[in-house]
Design a protein around this motif. Structure first.
Motif, short mmCIF file in Angstrom:
data_model
loop_
_atom_site.label_atom_id
_atom_site.label_comp_id
_atom_site.label_asym_id
_atom_site.label_seq_id
_atom_site.Cartn_x
_atom_site.Cartn_y
_atom_site.Cartn_z
N LYS A 85 -41.60 -5.58 -10.68
CA LYS A 85 -40.06 -5.99 -10.68
C LYS A 85 -39.27 -5.60 -12.33
CE LYS A 85 -35.96 -7.82 -9.42
NZ LYS A 85 -35.21 -8.05 -7.44
N SER A 128 -29.97 -11.65 -10.06
CA SER A 128 -31.38 -11.42 -8.71
C SER A 128 -32.57 -11.39 -9.51
CB SER A 128 -30.76 -10.13 -8.18
OG SER A 128 -32.12 -9.66 -8.13
N TYR A 129 -33.01 -11.32 -10.45
CA TYR A 129 -33.84 -10.92 -11.03
C TYR A 129 -34.12 -12.12 -11.25
CZ TYR A 129 -37.69 -10.62 -14.96
OH TYR A 129 -38.79 -11.34 -15.58
N GLN A 151 -35.22 -14.42 -8.18
CA GLN A 151 -36.76 -13.84 -8.06
C GLN A 151 -37.93 -14.51 -8.48
OE1 GLN A 151 -37.87 -9.36 -7.91
NE2 GLN A 151 -39.87 -10.49 -6.97
N ARG A 196 -38.08 -17.94 -7.32
CA ARG A 196 -38.44 -18.51 -6.26
C ARG A 196 -39.79 -18.42 -6.18
NH1 ARG A 196 -34.60 -14.79 -4.08
NH2 ARG A 196 -35.97 -13.97 -4.53
N GLU A 197 -40.43 -17.68 -7.77
CA GLU A 197 -41.61 -17.27 -7.64
C GLU A 197 -42.32 -18.80 -8.45
OE1 GLU A 197 -43.74 -14.75 -6.97
OE2 GLU A 197 -42.48 -13.53 -7.24
#
Ligand SMILES: [Zn+2]
Length: 455
Positions: free
Chosen positions: A282, A317-318, A321, A324-325
């Motif tokens: 990413k 967004s970054y 993510q 979430r990870e």
């Protein structure tokens, strides 16, 4: 499986997103008025004449409800009532402190007889008598001291003198926090809504996580955000059938390796590497876009640059993510610790102390922060929490001689990546298992048991 459960209340912290100035002004305003109400209660009820009234918070609340202060400040009841109650608790605490100091003085005062001391202690225990002594009213002899030859006048004077010396109004403290009762807040769509000074209008505080509460919470006003303290009831389970001692090596690759050879969380390393990989990918994409953004600016194409900035270089967004990870890994860690507890039924878990760069935890802050922020730190934290809520003892022993020593013969061995090999006796096996067996040997020899010799 479990019996005689009980619960403990822990306070957890929750943070809001950065808040607009208007919201910060609202929070600071409530905190300031909350402190004003407390100061007013201190003024009115911390004197000697109010000592007897402190028994009933209800009466004080009723008085304060009708004194006009709430209307004058325009402070909603959900804050006002708690400020009153908190102030009464502070005043009681002040009196408790005064009594303790008088007791301490009386205990070492050589001019007093055993009966004198008993009289003073009895008066301090009974607020009605204590209040009478302080205000100079006549009072009957407390039952316990009846029939004793005492110089009551002298002793009452002593009590008054010591009280004057130690009593002081509770300090106002910092006006940067306030409590809210459940009637004063609600959660909706990841936001905490607080009762405001305007009827039916609520102030929204967007939150960083999904925690909610149904009890009294406290808001701490910070520079451009707020911290929320939430009391959390945690059930402590006692498992009758948990009676084993297990020796656990905590690793980056396999989360928990036991001296028995059992492994829990064997995919930790793989999952963590995959997470890093995805985020790196990413990041690579982001730096390509950053390059394009600079090119567009250089070429004077501001429209394109703005579009790239809005669509490809945002943090939302970054960050999502990344979160979430992290959440995925944390779920995995928790599931595997639970699995270990259920399968191994330990009464005691022995691990090594975390290795820190400094000698003690407080001396090397940056290194320790790195440790606690890391996955290893999270594993240790959750293991400790789950042990405490399941009545499992967690013991940490020094890690010296658990890594490179052979668990079969005690000679220095060699590590090749995840494997351990001993040239002296020929033992070969997983380095993590060897380490866990060393923890077991070390723990047993330190605790007086004969070292377990394996073939
Ligand atoms: Zn060996």
């Amino acid at each position: 499986m479990s019996e005689k459960d009980y619960s403990i209340t822990k306070t957890i912290r929750q943070r809001t997103m950065p808040l607009p100035e208007e919201t910060m002004a609202f929070l600071s305003g409530i905190a300031a008025d909350y402190a004003r109400v407390k100061v007013c209660v201190y003024e009115r009820y911390s004197g000697i004449r109010s000592l007897e009234n402190l028994a009933s918070v209800f009466d004080i609340q009723t008085d304060m409800r009708h004194c006009g202060l709430r209307e004058q400040l325009n402070l909603p009841s959900v804050y006002y009532e708690l400020a009153v109650r908190e102030a009464v608790t502070d005043i009681r605490g002040m009196w408790g402190m005064v009594k303790n100091r008088i007791r301490a003085c009386v205990a070492v005062n050589e001019g007093l007889s055993a009966n004198d001391r008993m009289y003073v202690r009895t008066i301090l225990k009974l607020d009605a008598f204590y209040a009478a002594v302080l205000t100079g009213r006549k009072h009957p002899m407390p039952e316990k001291a009846e029939g004793l030859a005492l110089d009551v006048k002298r002793l009452d004077n002593l009590i008054r003198r010591l009280t004057r010396r130690f009593r002081k109004k509770p300090a106002a403290g910092q006006a940067d926090n306030f409590a809210v009762s459940p009637a004063g807040y609600a959660y909706r769509e990841g936001q905490l809504f607080l009762v405001s000074r305007t009827r039916r209008k609520r102030v929204a505080l967007p939150l960083k996580d999904q925690k909610t509460s149904g009890r009294q919470i406290r808001i701490f006003v910070r520079e451009n955000y707020a911290d929320i303290a939430i009391p959390l009831e945690t059930r402590v389970k006692r498992h009758r059938d948990f009676c084993n001692t297990i020796f656990v090596h905590l690793g980056f690759h396999c989360m928990c390796t036991l001296s028995s050879g059992a492994v829990y969380g064997e995919d930790l390393g793989t999952l963590s590497a995959a997470k890093t990989e995805r985020l790196t990918e990413k990041n690579r994409g982001r730096s390509r876009m950053r390059e394009k953004y600079r090119e567009s600016l250089a070429a004077g194409d501001h429209k394109k640059a703005a579009a790239i900035e809005a669509n490809n270089l945002g943090h939302a967004s970054y960050d999502r993510q990344k979160q979430r990870e992290r959440a995925r890994l944390e779920t995995y860690i928790n599931t595997e610790i639970n699995r270990m507890l259920a399968a191994e039924k330990p009464a005691r878990i022995v691990v090594t102390k975390p290795i820190t760069a400094g000698r003690s935890l407080s001396k090397n802050r940056p290194a320790n922060r790195k440790l606690t922020g890391s996955l290893q730190g999270y594993v240790r934290k959750r293991l400790a929490e789950k042990c405490s809520t399941n009545s499992v003892a967690l013991e940490e022993i020094n890690s010296r001689d658990t890594g490179f020593v052979c668990s079969a013969c005690g000679a220095q061995g060699e590590r090749r990546k995840e494997l351990f090999y001993c040239g002296a006796c020929g033992y070969a096996g997983a380095a993590a298992v060897n380490a866990a067996r060393n923890i077991e040997n070390k723990y047993n020899s330190e605790n007086g048991k004969v070292m377990h010799v394996r073939e």
